[in-house]
Design a protein around this motif. Structure first.
Motif, short mmCIF file in Angstrom:
data_model
loop_
_atom_site.label_atom_id
_atom_site.label_comp_id
_atom_site.label_asym_id
_atom_site.label_seq_id
_atom_site.Cartn_x
_atom_site.Cartn_y
_atom_site.Cartn_z
N GLU A 239 -0.82 -0.06 9.78
CA GLU A 239 0.29 0.80 9.38
C GLU A 239 1.23 0.02 8.46
OE1 GLU A 239 2.24 2.26 12.81
OE2 GLU A 239 0.50 3.42 13.52
N PHE A 240 1.65 0.70 7.43
CA PHE A 240 2.50 0.07 6.43
C PHE A 240 3.82 -0.43 7.04
CE2 PHE A 240 5.90 0.37 3.25
CZ PHE A 240 5.39 -0.48 2.27
N PHE B 102 7.89 -4.57 -0.63
CA PHE B 102 6.96 -3.66 0.03
C PHE B 102 6.91 -2.29 -0.66
CE2 PHE B 102 6.31 -6.74 3.22
CZ PHE B 102 5.21 -6.34 3.96
N GLN B 103 8.04 -1.88 -1.22
CA GLN B 103 8.03 -0.62 -1.97
C GLN B 103 7.12 -0.73 -3.20
OE1 GLN B 103 12.15 0.15 -2.80
NE2 GLN B 103 12.48 1.29 -0.91
N LYS B 104 7.20 -1.89 -3.87
CA LYS B 104 6.35 -2.11 -5.04
C LYS B 104 4.88 -2.24 -4.63
CE LYS B 104 9.96 -4.28 -7.82
NZ LYS B 104 10.43 -5.49 -8.50
N LEU B 105 4.65 -2.91 -3.49
CA LEU B 105 3.27 -3.05 -3.00
C LEU B 105 2.67 -1.68 -2.69
CD1 LEU B 105 3.55 -6.12 -0.58
CD2 LEU B 105 2.39 -6.05 -2.78
N LEU B 106 3.48 -0.82 -2.08
CA LEU B 106 3.00 0.52 -1.72
C LEU B 106 2.64 1.32 -2.97
CD1 LEU B 106 2.49 2.53 0.58
CD2 LEU B 106 4.87 3.28 0.33
N LEU B 107 3.48 1.20 -4.00
CA LEU B 107 3.21 1.92 -5.23
C LEU B 107 1.97 1.37 -5.95
CD1 LEU B 107 6.83 2.28 -6.67
CD2 LEU B 107 5.36 4.14 -5.88
N ASN C 141 -1.21 1.71 -3.23
CA ASN C 141 -1.35 3.04 -2.62
C ASN C 141 -1.74 2.92 -1.14
OD1 ASN C 141 -0.71 4.42 -5.02
ND2 ASN C 141 -2.80 4.07 -5.76
N ASP C 142 -2.87 3.47 -0.77
CA ASP C 142 -3.25 3.47 0.65
C ASP C 142 -4.29 2.40 0.99
OD1 ASP C 142 -1.57 5.61 1.14
OD2 ASP C 142 -3.11 7.08 0.54
N ASP C 143 -4.53 1.45 0.10
CA ASP C 143 -5.52 0.41 0.36
C ASP C 143 -4.90 -0.66 1.25
OD1 ASP C 143 -7.44 -1.58 0.31
OD2 ASP C 143 -8.04 -1.12 -1.75
N MET C 144 -5.04 -0.47 2.56
CA MET C 144 -4.39 -1.34 3.53
C MET C 144 -4.95 -2.76 3.48
SD MET C 144 -1.88 -0.87 5.50
CE MET C 144 -0.96 -1.86 6.67
N LYS D 185 7.44 -4.79 9.22
CA LYS D 185 8.20 -5.36 10.33
C LYS D 185 7.69 -6.75 10.70
CE LYS D 185 9.62 -1.01 12.53
NZ LYS D 185 9.46 -0.14 13.71
N ILE D 186 6.35 -6.89 10.70
CA ILE D 186 5.75 -8.20 11.01
C ILE D 186 6.20 -9.25 9.99
CG2 ILE D 186 3.57 -9.50 11.09
CD1 ILE D 186 2.27 -6.88 12.12
#
Length: 533
Positions: A393-394, A341-346, A349-352, A399-400
């Motif tokens: 929300e990220f 998830f850290q890599k996904l966030l990087l 970015n904010d593209d949910m 959590k899901i």
């Protein structure tokens, strides 16, 4: 310098040859004389000449017999025979012994010189060939380890060219048609500092090299060192039974593991299934997976599978997560989820929407892979799709997904318990139905298609009793039941419960019950007590 021994029973011949050779042939040293065949044999052994001039007619052991005996021990010595014209036909037998030339008495000076130079050239040529062979062997000794490592790497990475199999087989003198992979994985200590690691590099390399040679001395195989592991190609015969190969491979691994005891780094060993050489990379992937994911220090790939023998190839973070799920390691799996998830966030970015799409795809991939072990589709169907779509929300998405992973691991764990409990139930049922036969742990493990090491361990964990003791309990309980019947003798009961020796049966019975079979039968018949099991 060429060393020459002259064997002749005539002193004048010895003196003449010595004079001609010393005055006309450079770099040829007459190192001794012999006047009989026996003396020639003794001098040949003591002086180790390069060449012997041998008279074929000498007292006692003649020259022909002397040549035969010397060649049996020193096959590298060259011979020139000396004979009188009257015995020339007799000398033909010496020709069969592969002598270089012959000299007729009385000897001609030029003929002697020519013969000496001829045999000198032969000896020098042999020496040059021997030096070249030694140099070639030294080069091969230097090159072979590198060649072996390159071959192991090409086999493991599926880049080995099948047309080279005969060439490499001849170089390493090993059958390369079929084999399995064994991976010796050295686990790193994350608490060590960088300086400590640098200081230990030399020592670790020495450990790797020592263990590699130890492995190769145990049985014919190829071994190569790659980063934190030793990869071993173990050849097997095409007609060898798979169950036997599996258990032999574990015995092999146990010897390797025993040799690593006392070393600073802990070791895990994984074993793959046998394949043709062109598919060896499959066996390597299996062995690597077993070494990383196995519960024990030694794990065969088959022993971590839950159902069908499907191929499992792992590489990136997603696949490492699947490995953690399969191995029921919740903590490691959730750490890997966090890393993903850290890599996904990087990356996103904010593209949910893209984030959710990736998580959704990963969930489907996990379900597809894990369904080869047991049906976990229901975990995916438990509102996961709706939850993923609804969240924006990220942290909520993480959590899901974490809960989804935990639920799959829980279901796999329950399935594994049912699976192995089912195997042990089958083993118990088999013993209860066949207690009167010669039951071996090996045979029952083969019937269940798991290694006997793993079966023994699992049986004891499930029943709190080792397999042999369980068979004994069943047999003694059955014996009690049969002894309660007056119609059966002690000997009949012995055979009926699977023992072939009544004396041994009596000892086991007394050990388990505190009474001999006769005492038990007498007591039971008086008291009228019926025993069961």
């Amino acid at each position: 310098m060429i060393k020459l021994l002259i064997a002749d029973d005539e002193q004048i011949v010895l003196d003449s040859l010595k004079f001609i050779i010393e005055n006309n042939c450079h770099d040829v040293d007459v190192i001794g004389f012999a006047k009989s065949g026996r003396e020639a044999i003794e001098k040949a052994d003591a002086l180790r000449p390069d060449v012997i001039f041998m008279d074929i007619r000498m007292p006692g052991i003649d020259g022909i017999e002397a040549i035969k005996r010397i060649k049996e021990i020193h096959n590298d010595i060259e011979f020139v025979i000396i004979t009188a014209y009257d015995y020339f036909n007799y000398a033909k037998e010496a020709i069969k012994l592969d002598v270089v030339d012959y000299l007729l008495k009385p000897m001609n000076k030029n003929k002697v010189i020519d013969t000496v130079l001829k045999v000198k050239k032969i000896v020098e040529s042999k020496r040059e060939n021997m030096i070249r062979e030694l140099e070639m062997k030294e080069k091969m000794i230097t090159i072979l380890p590198h060649l072996e490592s390159e071959m192991i790497y090409s086999l493991a990475s599926a880049t080995f060219r099948q047309e080279n199999i005969d060439f490499y087989g001849s170089i390493f003198d090993i059958n390369l048609n079929i084999g399995y992979a064994l991976v010796v994985l050295f686990e790193k200590d994350d608490n060590e500092s960088h300086l400590d690691n640098l200081a230990g590099n030399v020592k670790m390399h020495e450990t790797f090299m020592y263990l590699k040679e130890f492995i190769k001395n145990l049985r014919p195989c190829l071994a190569g060192i790659l980063l934190d592991r030793i990869i071993v190609f173990v050849p097997v015969e095409s007609d060898e039974d798979l169950f036997t190969i599996k258990n032999t491979s574990i015995d092999f691994a146990e010897k390797i593991l025993k040799e690593t005891h006392g070393k600073e780094s802990s070791v895990r060993i994984g074993i793959g299934r046998p394949y043709e050489t062109s598919y060896f990379s499959k066996s390597y992937n299996e062995a690597d997976f077993a070494a990383k994911m196995g519960i024990d220090s030694i794990t065969h790939f088959d022993d971590i599978k839950l159902s069908d023998k499907e191929e499992l190839i792992l590489s990136n973070d997603d696949e490492e997560l699947i490995n953690n799920i399969v191995s029921n390691n919740i903590d490691t799996a959730l750490i890997k989820v966090n890393s993903i998830f850290q890599k996904l966030l990087l990356h996103y970015n904010d593209d949910m929407d893209l984030l959710k799409s990736k998580v959704f795809s990963l969930s489907i991939e996990i379900i597809a892979r894990i369904n080869s072990y047991c049906d976990v589709t229901s975990v995916f169907e438990e509102n996961l799709i709706i939850e993923i779509l609804r969240t924006n929300e990220f942290e909520s998405l993480k959590k899901i997904f974490s809960r989804f992973v935990s639920n799959i691991i829980l279901k796999l764990h329950k399935n594994r318990e049912r699976y192995y409990t089912g195997l042990i139930a089958k083993a118990i049922e088999f013993v209860n139905e066949n207690y009167d036969k010669d039951i071996k742990l090996y045979d029952v493990a083969k019937m269940l298609n798991i290694s006997y090491h793993y079966f023994s361990k699992t049986f004891k964990e499930e029943t709190k009793c080792n397999f042999v003791d369980y068979i004994t309990q069943v047999r003694i309980n059955k014996a009690k039941e049969f002894l309660s019947k007056d119609s059966m003798s002690i000997k009949e009961v012995c055979f009926k419960v699977g023992y072939s020796d009544p004396n041994y049966f009596s000892r086991i019975f007394r050990k388990e019950t505190g009474m001999t079979p006769t005492e038990y039968k007498n007591k039971n018949s008086k008291g009228g007590v019926a025993f069961g099991y």
